[in-house]
Write a protein that holds these residues in place. Structure first.
Motif, mmCIF file in Angstrom:
data_model
loop_
_atom_site.group_PDB
_atom_site.id
_atom_site.type_symbol
_atom_site.label_atom_id
_atom_site.label_comp_id
_atom_site.label_asym_id
_atom_site.label_seq_id
_atom_site.Cartn_x
_atom_site.Cartn_y
_atom_site.Cartn_z
ATOM 1 N N UNK A 1 -8.840 -13.632 9.708
ATOM 2 C CA UNK A 1 -7.465 -13.603 10.210
ATOM 3 C C UNK A 1 -6.468 -13.354 9.081
ATOM 4 N N UNK A 2 -6.640 -14.112 7.988
ATOM 5 C CA UNK A 2 -5.713 -13.966 6.864
ATOM 6 C C UNK A 2 -5.816 -12.587 6.226
ATOM 7 N N UNK A 3 -7.035 -12.032 6.214
ATOM 8 C CA UNK A 3 -7.210 -10.707 5.618
ATOM 9 C C UNK A 3 -6.490 -9.636 6.432
ATOM 10 N N UNK A 4 -6.509 -9.767 7.755
ATOM 11 C CA UNK A 4 -5.815 -8.792 8.598
ATOM 12 C C UNK A 4 -4.305 -8.907 8.432
ATOM 13 N N UNK A 5 -3.810 -10.136 8.274
ATOM 14 C CA UNK A 5 -2.377 -10.340 8.039
ATOM 15 C C UNK A 5 -1.976 -9.720 6.700
ATOM 16 N N UNK A 6 -2.804 -9.961 5.689
ATOM 17 C CA UNK A 6 -2.528 -9.405 4.365
ATOM 18 C C UNK A 6 -2.537 -7.880 4.404
ATOM 19 N N UNK A 7 -3.494 -7.314 5.127
ATOM 20 C CA UNK A 7 -3.573 -5.854 5.247
ATOM 21 C C UNK A 7 -2.328 -5.289 5.919
ATOM 22 N N UNK A 8 -1.866 -5.966 6.957
ATOM 23 C CA UNK A 8 -0.658 -5.526 7.661
ATOM 24 C C UNK A 8 0.564 -5.586 6.754
ATOM 25 N N UNK A 9 0.684 -6.676 6.020
ATOM 26 C CA UNK A 9 1.829 -6.830 5.110
ATOM 27 C C UNK A 9 1.799 -5.759 4.025
ATOM 28 N N UNK A 10 0.625 -5.497 3.485
ATOM 29 C CA UNK A 10 0.498 -4.469 2.451
ATOM 30 C C UNK A 10 0.833 -3.083 2.995
ATOM 31 N N UNK A 11 0.436 -2.825 4.239
ATOM 32 C CA UNK A 11 0.758 -1.538 4.866
ATOM 33 C C UNK A 11 2.272 -1.389 5.033
ATOM 34 N N UNK A 12 2.901 -2.444 5.536
ATOM 35 C CA UNK A 12 4.359 -2.423 5.705
ATOM 36 C C UNK A 12 5.046 -2.250 4.355
ATOM 37 N N UNK A 13 4.532 -2.951 3.353
ATOM 38 C CA UNK A 13 5.101 -2.866 2.008
ATOM 39 C C UNK A 13 5.013 -1.446 1.456
ATOM 40 N N UNK A 14 3.857 -0.825 1.643
ATOM 41 C CA UNK A 14 3.659 0.535 1.140
ATOM 42 C C UNK A 14 4.558 1.533 1.854
ATOM 43 N N UNK A 15 4.637 1.427 3.183
ATOM 44 C CA UNK A 15 5.471 2.352 3.952
ATOM 45 C C UNK A 15 6.948 2.167 3.610
ATOM 46 N N UNK A 16 7.354 0.925 3.461
ATOM 47 C CA UNK A 16 8.745 0.649 3.094
ATOM 48 C C UNK A 16 9.077 1.270 1.741
ATOM 49 N N UNK A 17 8.186 1.059 0.777
ATOM 50 C CA UNK A 17 8.426 1.584 -0.566
ATOM 51 C C UNK A 17 8.431 3.110 -0.567
ATOM 52 N N UNK A 18 7.486 3.712 0.138
ATOM 53 C CA UNK A 18 7.371 5.168 0.151
ATOM 54 C C UNK A 18 8.627 5.824 0.710
ATOM 55 N N UNK A 19 9.007 5.426 1.912
ATOM 56 C CA UNK A 19 10.168 6.053 2.546
ATOM 57 C C UNK A 19 11.479 5.576 1.919
ATOM 58 N N UNK A 20 11.496 4.322 1.492
ATOM 59 C CA UNK A 20 12.700 3.805 0.848
ATOM 60 C C UNK A 20 12.989 4.521 -0.457
ATOM 61 N N UNK A 21 11.972 4.672 -1.303
ATOM 62 C CA UNK A 21 12.161 5.366 -2.576
ATOM 63 C C UNK A 21 12.542 6.831 -2.361
ATOM 64 N N UNK A 22 11.958 7.450 -1.334
ATOM 65 C CA UNK A 22 12.270 8.860 -1.064
ATOM 66 C C UNK A 22 13.742 9.018 -0.677
ATOM 67 N N UNK A 23 14.214 8.160 0.202
ATOM 68 C CA UNK A 23 15.621 8.219 0.626
ATOM 69 C C UNK A 23 16.550 7.928 -0.555
ATOM 70 N N UNK A 24 16.185 6.930 -1.352
ATOM 71 C CA UNK A 24 16.999 6.582 -2.522
ATOM 72 C C UNK A 24 17.061 7.750 -3.501
ATOM 73 N N UNK A 25 15.925 8.410 -3.717
ATOM 74 C CA UNK A 25 15.877 9.532 -4.655
ATOM 75 C C UNK A 25 16.775 10.679 -4.203
ATOM 76 N N UNK A 26 16.621 11.105 -2.958
ATOM 77 C CA UNK A 26 17.391 12.248 -2.460
ATOM 78 C C UNK A 26 18.884 11.933 -2.439
ATOM 79 N N UNK A 27 19.240 10.801 -1.851
ATOM 80 C CA UNK A 27 20.661 10.443 -1.765
ATOM 81 C C UNK A 27 21.244 10.185 -3.145
#
Length: 286
Positions: A1-27
């Motif tokens: 259970x904890x591993x699936x929660x950790x995987x979900x959090x890491x996925x959200x973290x990665x997606x947030x960073x990827x799209x967030x950094x891209x928007x920050x860079x362009x703007x």
């Protein structure tokens, strides 16, 4: 259970960073180019010392974004991290990033101090605010921070386990406690906050001073711009400082995957805020 929660959090973290950094860079790149055009094309800003500080900050901000974020995005999107494969780039990226940050923060502090001087009631203090002094301070700070940044060429190394980072224990301690928390945190925040607030207080009684109306309006405008920038600086830099202090004082169990994932998410949010600071100056000034 904890591993699936950790995987979900890491996925959200990665997606947030990827799209967030891209928007920050362009703007950020578009906004900083806009700032450079405004400060260099309008005659009223060309011979103004505070505008010169803001130009220096804007150029450095643009360099910081272009050096730091594209490679971070490529790492997140394609698992391609040049700092793990090229020792030269590992050292250069560290030097350019940290040097640019210090130059940017110096320029902000200089701008805040300059507005305090230029709006001061005492003529002898106003006389200290000159374009000549601005040039000397900016060029001196560039030289000083480049020399200082050469340390990163020495101490950043690549190892298979942790990649490109500092492995010298003493320098790592210095970097964590003094460079990161003080030089790129508390010192610029304190100096810029104090002098921008003092400049704001000066502006409130600027009507009583015998000054040309155009100069008076310009000082009010620049003081408002600097104060806005400083407030935003504090709001975006403090989270990363707080998180850094927290990490330095907390021991995490390697088996606690959920907590590690949460730390990763908070880290990405804090660093996204850090890079928002040099990215949205234009939108603050519009």
């Amino acid at each position: 259970m904890s591993s699936s929660i950790a995987t979900t959090i890491l996925f959200v973290s990665k997606e947030f960073a990827l799209y967030g950094y891209f928007i920050i860079l362009i703007s950020g790149v578009i906004g900083n180019i806009g700032n450079i055009l405004v400060f260099t094309c309008y005659k009223i800003f060309r011979r103004n010392q505070c505008a010169f500080y803001l130009i220096a900050e804007t150029i450095t901000d643009c360099c910081l974004l272009l050096v730091a974020l594209p490679f971070r995005i490529s790492e997140l999107a394609f698992a391609l991290d040049l700092t793990r494969t090229s020792l030269i780039w590992c050292k250069l990226k560290a030097m350019i990033s940290y040097t640019s940050t210090l130059i940017t923060f110096s320029a902000i502090c200089f701008a805040a101090i300059d507005q305090y001087l230029s709006t001061n009631y005492h003529p002898w203090l106003r006389q200290l605010s000159t374009v000549k002094l601005a040039h000397r301070l900016v060029y001196s700070s560039i030289i000083i921070w480049i020399v200082y940044g050469s340390m990163f060429l020495i101490f950043f190394e690549i190892q298979p386990t942790a990649g490109c980072t500092i492995y010298n224990v003493d320098f790592a301690r210095y970097f964590s406690f003094f460079h990161y928390i003080m030089l790129t945190g508390m010192i610029p925040i304190s100096v810029s906050s104090i002098f921008s607030l003092l400049a704001y207080l000066n502006v409130r009684r600027i009507v009583q001073m015998r000054m040309i109306v155009v100069r008076r309006k310009l000082d009010k405008q620049l003081t408002a711009m600097v104060l806005t920038k400083v407030v935003f600086l504090v709001c975006t830099i403090l989270p990363s400082i707080i998180f850094r202090i927290y990490i330095l004082n907390v021991t995490v169990d390697p088996n606690d995957t959920v907590r590690i994932a949460i730390h990763q998410l908070v880290s990405n949010i804090a660093y996204a805020l850090f890079y928002i600071n040099p990215a949205v100056v234009y939108f603050l000034f519009v």
